[in-house]
Design a protein around this motif. Structure first.
Motif, PDB file in Angstrom:
ATOM      1  N   CYS A   1       0.930  -1.130   0.044  1.00 62.34           N
ATOM      2  CA  CYS A   1       0.035   0.056  -0.006  1.00 62.34           C
ATOM      3  C   CYS A   1       0.948   1.290  -0.046  1.00 62.34           C
ATOM      4  O   CYS A   1       1.603   1.549   1.131  1.00 62.34           O
ATOM      5  N   ALA A   2       1.001   1.846  -1.136  1.00 67.06           N
ATOM      6  CA  ALA A   2       1.707   3.080  -1.231  1.00 67.06           C
ATOM      7  C   ALA A   2       0.899   4.241  -1.052  1.00 67.06           C
ATOM      8  O   ALA A   2       0.017   4.482  -1.793  1.00 67.06           O
ATOM      9  N   ALA A   3       1.422   5.076  -0.137  1.00 65.05           N
ATOM     10  CA  ALA A   3       0.690   6.416   0.257  1.00 65.05           C
ATOM     11  C   ALA A   3       1.317   7.540  -0.334  1.00 65.05           C
ATOM     12  O   ALA A   3       2.668   7.848  -0.224  1.00 65.05           O
ATOM     13  N   SER A   4       0.727   8.649  -0.686  1.00 68.29           N
ATOM     14  CA  SER A   4       1.249   9.803  -1.159  1.00 68.29           C
ATOM     15  C   SER A   4       0.507  11.045  -0.510  1.00 68.29           C
ATOM     16  O   SER A   4      -0.875  10.862  -0.121  1.00 68.29           O
ATOM     17  N   GLY A   5       0.820  12.129  -0.164  1.00 75.29           N
ATOM     18  CA  GLY A   5       0.532  13.135   0.675  1.00 75.29           C
ATOM     19  C   GLY A   5      -0.048  12.867   1.980  1.00 75.29           C
ATOM     20  O   GLY A   5      -0.814  13.434   2.743  1.00 75.29           O
ATOM     21  N   LEU A   6       0.718  11.848   2.731  1.00 74.81           N
ATOM     22  CA  LEU A   6       0.432  11.208   4.189  1.00 74.81           C
ATOM     23  C   LEU A   6       1.487  12.038   5.019  1.00 74.81           C
ATOM     24  O   LEU A   6       2.677  11.872   4.554  1.00 74.81           O
ATOM     25  N   THR A   7       0.888  12.614   6.070  1.00 74.80           N
ATOM     26  CA  THR A   7       1.729  12.952   7.039  1.00 74.80           C
ATOM     27  C   THR A   7       1.239  12.529   8.610  1.00 74.80           C
ATOM     28  O   THR A   7       0.049  12.763   8.637  1.00 74.80           O
ATOM     29  N   PRO A   8       1.993  12.173   9.097  1.00 81.54           N
ATOM     30  CA  PRO A   8       1.557  11.318  10.357  1.00 81.54           C
ATOM     31  C   PRO A   8       1.119  12.778  11.415  1.00 81.54           C
ATOM     32  O   PRO A   8       2.185  13.572  11.457  1.00 81.54           O
ATOM     33  N   SER A   9       0.243  12.387  12.333  1.00 80.46           N
ATOM     34  CA  SER A   9      -0.115  13.446  12.950  1.00 80.46           C
ATOM     35  C   SER A   9      -1.071  13.075  14.089  1.00 80.46           C
ATOM     36  O   SER A   9      -1.142  11.877  14.062  1.00 80.46           O
ATOM     37  N   ARG A  10      -1.548  13.795  15.061  1.00 81.48           N
ATOM     38  CA  ARG A  10      -2.677  13.171  16.240  1.00 81.48           C
ATOM     39  C   ARG A  10      -3.726  12.829  15.445  1.00 81.48           C
ATOM     40  O   ARG A  10      -4.435  11.838  16.171  1.00 81.48           O
ATOM     41  N   TYR A  11      -4.001  13.057  14.305  1.00 83.36           N
ATOM     42  CA  TYR A  11      -5.255  12.437  13.388  1.00 83.36           C
ATOM     43  C   TYR A  11      -4.920  11.215  12.852  1.00 83.36           C
ATOM     44  O   TYR A  11      -5.604  10.271  12.119  1.00 83.36           O
ATOM     45  N   VAL A  12      -3.612  10.854  12.220  1.00 81.62           N
ATOM     46  CA  VAL A  12      -3.108   9.784  11.513  1.00 81.62           C
ATOM     47  C   VAL A  12      -2.013   9.153  12.432  1.00 81.62           C
ATOM     48  O   VAL A  12      -0.879   9.697  12.357  1.00 81.62           O
ATOM     49  N   THR A  13      -2.443   8.248  13.117  1.00 82.18           N
ATOM     50  CA  THR A  13      -1.697   7.547  14.015  1.00 82.18           C
ATOM     51  C   THR A  13      -1.202   6.010  13.427  1.00 82.18           C
ATOM     52  O   THR A  13      -0.260   5.572  13.984  1.00 82.18           O
ATOM     53  N   GLY A  14      -1.925   5.391  12.405  1.00 81.64           N
ATOM     54  CA  GLY A  14      -1.353   4.347  11.792  1.00 81.64           C
ATOM     55  C   GLY A  14      -2.168   4.141  10.668  1.00 81.64           C
ATOM     56  O   GLY A  14      -2.921   5.117  10.010  1.00 81.64           O
ATOM     57  N   TRP A  15      -1.964   2.680  10.077  1.00 77.47           N
ATOM     58  CA  TRP A  15      -2.735   2.291   9.059  1.00 77.47           C
ATOM     59  C   TRP A  15      -3.044   0.767   9.218  1.00 77.47           C
ATOM     60  O   TRP A  15      -2.500   0.158   9.704  1.00 77.47           O
ATOM     61  N   GLY A  16      -4.128   0.612   8.249  1.00 76.28           N
ATOM     62  CA  GLY A  16      -4.416  -0.837   8.425  1.00 76.28           C
ATOM     63  C   GLY A  16      -4.760  -1.433   7.180  1.00 76.28           C
ATOM     64  O   GLY A  16      -5.091  -0.721   6.242  1.00 76.28           O
ATOM     65  N   TRP A  17      -5.064  -2.688   7.360  1.00 74.18           N
ATOM     66  CA  TRP A  17      -5.681  -3.500   6.237  1.00 74.18           C
ATOM     67  C   TRP A  17      -7.122  -4.105   6.605  1.00 74.18           C
ATOM     68  O   TRP A  17      -7.370  -4.542   7.507  1.00 74.18           O
ATOM     69  N   PHE A  18      -7.869  -3.933   5.661  1.00 75.54           N
ATOM     70  CA  PHE A  18      -9.498  -4.561   5.706  1.00 75.54           C
ATOM     71  C   PHE A  18      -9.730  -5.572   4.441  1.00 75.54           C
ATOM     72  O   PHE A  18      -9.249  -5.236   3.458  1.00 75.54           O
ATOM     73  N   ARG A  19     -10.639  -6.402   4.709  1.00 76.35           N
ATOM     74  CA  ARG A  19     -10.988  -7.150   3.529  1.00 76.35           C
ATOM     75  C   ARG A  19     -12.543  -7.261   3.556  1.00 76.35           C
ATOM     76  O   ARG A  19     -13.131  -7.164   4.603  1.00 76.35           O
ATOM     77  N   GLN A  20     -13.016  -7.454   2.215  1.00 75.80           N
ATOM     78  CA  GLN A  20     -14.382  -7.494   1.963  1.00 75.80           C
ATOM     79  C   GLN A  20     -14.710  -8.828   1.173  1.00 75.80           C
ATOM     80  O   GLN A  20     -14.365  -8.576  -0.249  1.00 75.80           O
ATOM     81  N   ALA A  21     -15.098  -9.791   1.503  1.00 74.73           N
ATOM     82  CA  ALA A  21     -15.491 -10.789   0.564  1.00 74.73           C
ATOM     83  C   ALA A  21     -16.968 -10.678  -0.049  1.00 74.73           C
ATOM     84  O   ALA A  21     -17.678  -9.785   0.797  1.00 74.73           O
TER      85      ALA A  21
END
Length: 123
Positions: free
Chosen positions: A22-42
Motif C-alpha cells: 500500500c503506497a501512500a502519497s500526501g500522508l503526514t503522521p499527526s495526532r489524527y493519522v496515527t497508523g494504518w490498517g488492512w481490511f478485506r471484504q468478501a
C-alpha cells in the motif's frame, strides 16, 4: 490530498503466499493519522479488519483468524505498508483495502482508503 494505492493481489492456490503493498502519497503522521490498517471484504459480507500498524513504533494488531499467518509491516521512508500473507486458504478470498488514520479495528476510524486489490485463493 492523500492517496493510497494497493498492489500485489492475485490468484494463488491454497497454502500459497502473497505480499500486498500500500503506497501512500500526501500522508503526514499527526495526532489524527496515527497508523494504518488492512481490511478485506468478501462477496456478500461486510468489510472486516485484518491488521494494523502504528505509524510510530510499529506496534501491530491482528484479527484472530490471521494471527501467526499474516504479517503487517511498514516502511515510513517509502510511505508504504505491507501485508505478508502466508498459508492462504479460500476463506481469505476477498478484496483487500488499505486505509490510514488509525490502528483501530473499526472501519469508521479511518479517513482515507485505497481502491482495493483482489485476492483469490483457489482450492
Amino acid at each position: 490530498q492523500v492517496q493510497l494505492v494497493e498492489s500485489g493481489g492475485g490468484l494463488v492456490q491454497t497454502g500459497g503466499s502473497l505480499r500486498l503493498s500500500c503506497a501512500a502519497s500526501g500522508l503526514t503522521p499527526s495526532r489524527y493519522v496515527t497508523g494504518w490498517g488492512w481490511f478485506r471484504q468478501a462477496p456478500g459480507k461486510e468489510r472486516e479488519f485484518v491488521a494494523a500498524i502504528s505509524w510510530l513504533g510499529g506496534r501491530t494488531y491482528y484479527t484472530d483468524s490471521v494471527k501467526g499467518l499474516f504479517t503487517v509491516s511498514r516502511d515510513n521512508a517509502k510511505n508504504t505498508m505491507y501485508l505478508q500473507m502466508n498459508s492462504l486458504n479460500p476463506e481469505d478470498t476477498a478484496v483487500y483495502y488499505c486505509a490510514t488514520g488509525s490502528t483501530s479495528d473499526r472501519a469508521d476510524a479511518y479517513g482515507y482508503w485505497g481502491q482495493g486489490t483482489q485476492v483469490t485463493v483457489s482450492s
